[in-house]
Enzyme design. Structure first.
Site, PDB file in Angstrom:
ATOM      1  N   ASP A  13       0.810  -1.229   0.000  1.00 30.14           N
ATOM      2  CA  ASP A  13       0.000   0.000   0.000  1.00 30.14           C
ATOM      3  C   ASP A  13       0.842   1.276   0.000  1.00 30.14           C
ATOM      4  O   ASP A  13       0.445   2.292   0.563  1.00 30.14           O
ATOM      5  CB  ASP A  13      -0.962   0.017   1.212  1.00 30.14           C
ATOM      6  CG  ASP A  13      -1.872  -1.186   1.216  1.00 30.14           C
ATOM      7  OD1 ASP A  13      -2.261  -1.634   0.132  1.00 30.14           O
ATOM      8  OD2 ASP A  13      -2.187  -1.685   2.320  1.00 30.14           O
ATOM      9  N   GLU A  14       1.983   1.221  -0.651  1.00 28.97           N
ATOM     10  CA  GLU A  14       2.885   2.373  -0.689  1.00 28.97           C
ATOM     11  C   GLU A  14       2.470   3.393  -1.744  1.00 28.97           C
ATOM     12  O   GLU A  14       3.067   4.465  -1.842  1.00 28.97           O
ATOM     13  CB  GLU A  14       4.320   1.903  -0.983  1.00 28.97           C
ATOM     14  CG  GLU A  14       4.930   0.949   0.043  1.00 28.97           C
ATOM     15  CD  GLU A  14       4.684  -0.517  -0.303  1.00 28.97           C
ATOM     16  OE1 GLU A  14       3.844  -0.792  -1.204  1.00 28.97           O
ATOM     17  OE2 GLU A  14       5.317  -1.385   0.312  1.00 28.97           O
ATOM     18  N   LYS A  16       1.885   2.129  -5.067  1.00 28.80           N
ATOM     19  CA  LYS A  16       2.466   1.558  -6.289  1.00 28.80           C
ATOM     20  C   LYS A  16       1.578   1.818  -7.501  1.00 28.80           C
ATOM     21  O   LYS A  16       2.068   2.146  -8.581  1.00 28.80           O
ATOM     22  CB  LYS A  16       2.654   0.025  -6.122  1.00 28.80           C
ATOM     23  CG  LYS A  16       3.614  -0.359  -5.009  1.00 28.80           C
ATOM     24  CD  LYS A  16       3.708  -1.858  -4.836  1.00 28.80           C
ATOM     25  CE  LYS A  16       2.445  -2.507  -4.317  1.00 28.80           C
ATOM     26  NZ  LYS A  16       2.071  -2.137  -2.935  1.00 28.80           N
ATOM     27  N   GLY A  40      -4.508  -4.338  -3.795  1.00 31.30           N
ATOM     28  CA  GLY A  40      -5.484  -3.304  -4.131  1.00 31.30           C
ATOM     29  C   GLY A  40      -4.704  -2.073  -4.519  1.00 31.30           C
ATOM     30  O   GLY A  40      -4.084  -1.442  -3.662  1.00 31.30           O
ATOM     31  N   HIS A  41      -4.657  -1.759  -5.803  1.00 35.87           N
ATOM     32  CA  HIS A  41      -3.846  -0.644  -6.296  1.00 35.87           C
ATOM     33  C   HIS A  41      -4.768   0.486  -6.754  1.00 35.87           C
ATOM     34  O   HIS A  41      -5.553   0.311  -7.679  1.00 35.87           O
ATOM     35  CB  HIS A  41      -2.938  -1.120  -7.440  1.00 35.87           C
ATOM     36  CG  HIS A  41      -1.943  -2.148  -6.998  1.00 35.87           C
ATOM     37  ND1 HIS A  41      -1.074  -2.769  -7.841  1.00 35.87           N
ATOM     38  CD2 HIS A  41      -1.678  -2.649  -5.762  1.00 35.87           C
ATOM     39  CE1 HIS A  41      -0.316  -3.620  -7.159  1.00 35.87           C
ATOM     40  NE2 HIS A  41      -0.675  -3.559  -5.902  1.00 35.87           N
ATOM     41  N   ARG A 142       1.710 -29.367  -6.075  1.00 40.56           N
ATOM     42  CA  ARG A 142       1.505 -29.852  -7.449  1.00 40.56           C
ATOM     43  C   ARG A 142       0.118 -30.441  -7.691  1.00 40.56           C
ATOM     44  O   ARG A 142      -0.062 -31.311  -8.530  1.00 40.56           O
ATOM     45  CB  ARG A 142       2.615 -30.847  -7.844  1.00 40.56           C
ATOM     46  CG  ARG A 142       3.949 -30.151  -7.965  1.00 40.56           C
ATOM     47  CD  ARG A 142       5.099 -31.024  -7.637  1.00 40.56           C
ATOM     48  NE  ARG A 142       5.087 -31.390  -6.233  1.00 40.56           N
ATOM     49  CZ  ARG A 142       5.980 -32.194  -5.675  1.00 40.56           C
ATOM     50  NH1 ARG A 142       6.936 -32.713  -6.397  1.00 40.56           N
ATOM     51  NH2 ARG A 142       5.907 -32.481  -4.393  1.00 40.56           N
ATOM     52  N   GLN A 223       2.008  -6.072  -3.086  1.00 38.38           N
ATOM     53  CA  GLN A 223       2.492  -6.191  -1.709  1.00 38.38           C
ATOM     54  C   GLN A 223       3.808  -5.398  -1.515  1.00 38.38           C
ATOM     55  O   GLN A 223       4.013  -4.415  -2.214  1.00 38.38           O
ATOM     56  CB  GLN A 223       2.650  -7.661  -1.294  1.00 38.38           C
ATOM     57  CG  GLN A 223       1.326  -8.398  -1.135  1.00 38.38           C
ATOM     58  CD  GLN A 223       0.740  -8.942  -2.416  1.00 38.38           C
ATOM     59  OE1 GLN A 223       1.433  -9.567  -3.203  1.00 38.38           O
ATOM     60  NE2 GLN A 223      -0.540  -8.721  -2.641  1.00 38.38           N
ATOM     61  N   GLY A 301     -10.839  -2.907   3.664  1.00 34.73           N
ATOM     62  CA  GLY A 301     -11.362  -1.770   4.425  1.00 34.73           C
ATOM     63  C   GLY A 301     -10.826  -1.688   5.847  1.00 34.73           C
ATOM     64  O   GLY A 301     -11.220  -0.813   6.622  1.00 34.73           O
ATOM     65  N   ASP A 332       2.617  14.823   1.600  1.00 34.99           N
ATOM     66  CA  ASP A 332       1.571  15.772   2.021  1.00 34.99           C
ATOM     67  C   ASP A 332       0.898  15.355   3.330  1.00 34.99           C
ATOM     68  O   ASP A 332       0.432  16.203   4.092  1.00 34.99           O
ATOM     69  CB  ASP A 332       0.507  15.906   0.909  1.00 34.99           C
ATOM     70  CG  ASP A 332      -0.056  14.560   0.467  1.00 34.99           C
ATOM     71  OD1 ASP A 332       0.742  13.669   0.113  1.00 34.99           O
ATOM     72  OD2 ASP A 332      -1.290  14.392   0.483  1.00 34.99           O
TER      73      ASP A 332
HETATM   74  P1  GDP Z   1      -0.727   0.316  -3.569  1.00 36.01           P
HETATM   75  O1  GDP Z   1      -1.348  -0.942  -3.088  1.00 36.01           O
HETATM   76  O2  GDP Z   1       0.733   0.364  -3.295  1.00 36.01           O
HETATM   77  O3  GDP Z   1      -1.044   0.633  -4.994  1.00 36.01           O
HETATM   78  O4  GDP Z   1      -1.372   1.485  -2.675  1.00 36.01           O
HETATM   79  P2  GDP Z   1      -2.925   1.655  -2.291  1.00 36.01           P
HETATM   80  O5  GDP Z   1      -3.675   2.102  -3.473  1.00 36.01           O
HETATM   81  O6  GDP Z   1      -3.436   0.452  -1.573  1.00 36.01           O
HETATM   82  O7  GDP Z   1      -2.837   2.788  -1.185  1.00 36.01           O
HETATM   83  C1  GDP Z   1      -2.240   4.030  -1.442  1.00 36.01           C
HETATM   84  C2  GDP Z   1      -3.265   5.143  -1.188  1.00 36.01           C
HETATM   85  O8  GDP Z   1      -2.611   6.387  -1.143  1.00 36.01           O
HETATM   86  C3  GDP Z   1      -4.293   5.267  -2.298  1.00 36.01           C
HETATM   87  O9  GDP Z   1      -5.495   5.702  -1.744  1.00 36.01           O
HETATM   88  C4  GDP Z   1      -3.687   6.349  -3.205  1.00 36.01           C
HETATM   89  O10 GDP Z   1      -4.674   7.057  -3.962  1.00 36.01           O
HETATM   90  C5  GDP Z   1      -3.067   7.249  -2.175  1.00 36.01           C
HETATM   91  N1  GDP Z   1      -1.860   8.005  -2.604  1.00 36.01           N
HETATM   92  C6  GDP Z   1      -0.846   7.607  -3.415  1.00 36.01           C
HETATM   93  N2  GDP Z   1       0.121   8.543  -3.461  1.00 36.01           N
HETATM   94  C7  GDP Z   1      -0.293   9.555  -2.652  1.00 36.01           C
HETATM   95  C8  GDP Z   1       0.300  10.799  -2.254  1.00 36.01           C
HETATM   96  O11 GDP Z   1       1.404  11.167  -2.623  1.00 36.01           O
HETATM   97  N3  GDP Z   1      -0.452  11.562  -1.378  1.00 36.01           N
HETATM   98  C9  GDP Z   1      -1.672  11.185  -0.903  1.00 36.01           C
HETATM   99  N4  GDP Z   1      -2.316  11.973  -0.066  1.00 36.01           N
HETATM  100  N5  GDP Z   1      -2.238  10.017  -1.287  1.00 36.01           N
HETATM  101  C10 GDP Z   1      -1.551   9.209  -2.124  1.00 36.01           C
HETATM  102  P1  IMO Z   2      -0.886  -4.208  -2.207  1.00 34.89           P
HETATM  103  O1  IMO Z   2      -0.436  -4.789  -3.515  1.00 34.89           O
HETATM  104  C1  IMO Z   2      -0.886  -4.591   2.160  1.00 34.89           C
HETATM  105  C2  IMO Z   2      -1.017  -8.650   3.812  1.00 34.89           C
HETATM  106  C3  IMO Z   2      -2.286  -9.030   4.565  1.00 34.89           C
HETATM  107  C4  IMO Z   2      -1.691  -9.960   5.610  1.00 34.89           C
HETATM  108  C5  IMO Z   2      -0.606 -10.693   4.810  1.00 34.89           C
HETATM  109  C6  IMO Z   2      -1.049 -12.051   4.266  1.00 34.89           C
HETATM  110  O2  IMO Z   2      -2.173  -3.483  -2.278  1.00 34.89           O
HETATM  111  O3  IMO Z   2       0.221  -3.432  -1.565  1.00 34.89           O
HETATM  112  P2  IMO Z   2      -2.611 -12.759   2.242  1.00 34.89           P
HETATM  113  O4  IMO Z   2      -4.071 -12.508   1.999  1.00 34.89           O
HETATM  114  O5  IMO Z   2      -1.718 -12.235   1.184  1.00 34.89           O
HETATM  115  O6  IMO Z   2      -2.317 -14.197   2.561  1.00 34.89           O
HETATM  116  O7  IMO Z   2      -2.293 -11.942   3.594  1.00 34.89           O
HETATM  117  O8  IMO Z   2      -0.268  -9.849   3.726  1.00 34.89           O
HETATM  118  N1  IMO Z   2      -1.234  -8.148   2.417  1.00 34.89           N
HETATM  119  C7  IMO Z   2      -1.149  -6.859   2.078  1.00 34.89           C
HETATM  120  N2  IMO Z   2      -0.925  -5.765   2.828  1.00 34.89           N
HETATM  121  N3  IMO Z   2      -1.005  -4.477   0.810  1.00 34.89           N
HETATM  122  C8  IMO Z   2      -1.183  -5.574   0.048  1.00 34.89           C
HETATM  123  O9  IMO Z   2      -1.188  -5.523  -1.308  1.00 34.89           O
HETATM  124  C9  IMO Z   2      -1.313  -6.824   0.670  1.00 34.89           C
HETATM  125  N4  IMO Z   2      -1.528  -8.084   0.222  1.00 34.89           N
HETATM  126  C10 IMO Z   2      -1.466  -8.883   1.306  1.00 34.89           C
HETATM  127  O10 IMO Z   2      -2.897  -7.920   5.151  1.00 34.89           O
HETATM  128  O11 IMO Z   2      -1.046  -9.234   6.614  1.00 34.89           O
HETATM  129 MG    MG Z   3      -2.888  -1.599  -1.831  1.00 30.96          MG
END
Ligand code: GDP
Ligand code: IMO
Ligand code: MG
Length: 423
Positions: A13-14, A16, A40-41, A142, A223, A301, A332
């Protein structure tokens, strides 16, 4: 031509999805190689918000080839729902390709994910309950069903029967759950297989040929490094390889074909699910980061756990991925927080550890060592050039860069395409 791999440098959730979407403009092919719809991107583009789970984030451009590689575990029901959503928003699925070797997530994987977590009680992992772990278990054992099996009705029938014989015993006799009916699942899933068949191909050949013919290829990590099943915070990890090596295995290409590896992190740290988190803030500052940053899971969520930026973690991510640059998102979110802390090491028994410990048990008794920075109060979400950021914000970014000795190539000041400062 360039071949760039993009990985999460923390616990997922960085941001990406946002960076992939920005880089995808210049890419020809975007490839997902591991994980499944546990990812979830989020992409904010043209005033709309898209949440992508299995489909590569390049799909929002009309002319990109978007590959779901062999290392993916694919829930066909979830994928078809996602495809429908994408089409409903007026985007084309013409470029979508699915490798024939990708494994299929079946209803028993989802049931087993939930039941095994329940049986673990307080020592559960906190999975997304999408059947990811159990599907990778079958792959290693397998007994898995691959896309090439799934889309061949006869083979699918045989494999589903053989699997259900064993899975139903495990579901009912070990976990006390309910058995899964063959006819019901076969009838439903055979339709999903028909719908997905036109997209199935040998994606290893496709990606290799694209690279060899000089196309721009972008690998989209899911991840993050600390969730890697081998080098992450085991057992609190996912069941795949979110580190850069995962792209080779999960696409069927060799490491010499990748030119650059960009790590994506936030200006602080978050984690969903259980497991250690040295810089976690269990106080009002943590709550403030969660509120300001909207730190709630894209898939489940769940409230994300929040804490200060941890350079021990990022140093680890630099090493295990061979990062050549870094994108720091959500600067920000730190606006107006007052003094900011950055962890530069862990103190244990009077010694400073600068590398993330191998065994998470060794994190017991570790205390983060912080450098403290002055923050800033100016709204930076409208800043469009790095040099226009407040001095303290730039000092913060440059401290990361100097400590890690990796270029911070991008800084995020908001979720949209425009809110990304390139250096
Ligand atoms: P991902 O899984 O690495 O693609 O990240 P997620 O989508 O799960 O979570 C990142 C959240 O931060 C999303 O709601 C993005 O819209 C939001 N986001 C990404 N970059 C920025 C930023 O620079 N500032 C803010 N405020 N939100 C950002
Ligand atoms: P994105 O691509 C954050 C975490 C789960 C749990 C562990 C194992 O959006 O960054 P799993 O269902 O994969 O067996 O769960 O990994 N996890 C994530 N945490 N972002 C994700 O994906 C994740 N995908 C799995 O919360 O701790
Ligand atoms: Mg995510």
């Amino acid at each position: 031509m360039s071949v760039t791999a993009l990985v999460g440098a923390q616990w997922g959730d960085e941001g990406k999805g946002k960076i992939i979407d920005i880089l995808a403009e210049k890419a020809d092919v975007v490839v997902r190689s591991q994980g499944g719809n546990n990812a979830g991107h989020t992409v904010v583009a043209d005033g709309a918000t898209y949440k992508l789970r299995l489909v590569p984030s390049g799909i929002l451009y009309p002319d990109k080839v978007c590959v779901i590689g062999n290392g993916i575990v694919l829930d066909p029901k979830a994928l078809l729902a996602e495809m429908k959503e994408i089409e409903r928003s007026g985007k084309s699925l013409n470029g979508l390709k699915i490798d024939a070797r990708a494994h299929v997530v079946m209803p028993y994987h989802i049931a087993l994910d939930g039941l095994s977590e329940k049986m673990r009680g307080g020592s559960d992992i906190g999975t997304t309950k999408r059947g990811i772990g159990p599907c990778y278990m079958d792959k290693a054992e397998r007994s898995g069903i691959r896309m090439c099996d799934f889309t061949d009705e006869k083979i699918f029938e045989q494999k589903l029967r053989a699997n259900l014989l064993i899975k139903n015993k495990i579901l009912t006799e070990i976990y006390g759950g309910e058995a899964i009916d063959f006819d019901e699942v076969f009838g439903e899933y055979v339709e999903y297989a028909k719908a997905l068949r036109p997209y199935v191909t040998d994606a290893s050949v496709l990606v290799y040929d694209a690279i060899k013919s000089g196309k721009n290829v972008l690998f989209e990590g899911a991840q993050g490094a600390l969730l890697d099943i081998d080098v992450g915070t085991y057992p609190y990890v996912t069941s795949s390889h979110p580190t850069a090596g995962g792209f080779c295995i999960g696409t069927g290409i060799g490491p010499t074909l990748i030119d650059e590896c960009l790590g994506v992190c936030k200006s602080y740290t978050t984690r969903v699910g259980k497991g250690p988190f040295p810089t976690e803030l269990d106080d009002e500052v943590g709550d403030m980061i969660r509120q300001k940053g909207g730190e709630y899971g894209t898939v489940t969520g769940r409230a994300r756990r929040c804490g200060w930026l941890d350079l021990v973690i990022l140093r680890f991510a630099v090493r295990v991925n061979g990062l050549t640059s870094l994108a720091v998102n959500k600067l920000d979110t730190l606006t107006g927080l007052g003094k900011l802390k950055v962890c530069v090491g862990y103190k244990k028994d009077g010694k400073i550890l600068s590398d993330f410990p191998v065994d998470i048990a060794d994190l017991g008794g570790c205390e983060p060592v912080y450098e403290i920075f002055d923050g800033w109060n100016e709204d930076i979400s409208n800043v469009r050039a790095y040099g226009d950021l407040p001095l303290n914000a730039r000092k913060y970014i440059e401290f990361i860069e100097n400590t890690l000795k990796v270029k911070v190539a991008m800084v995020g000041v908001g979720p949209s395409r425009k809110q990304n400062l390139t250096r």
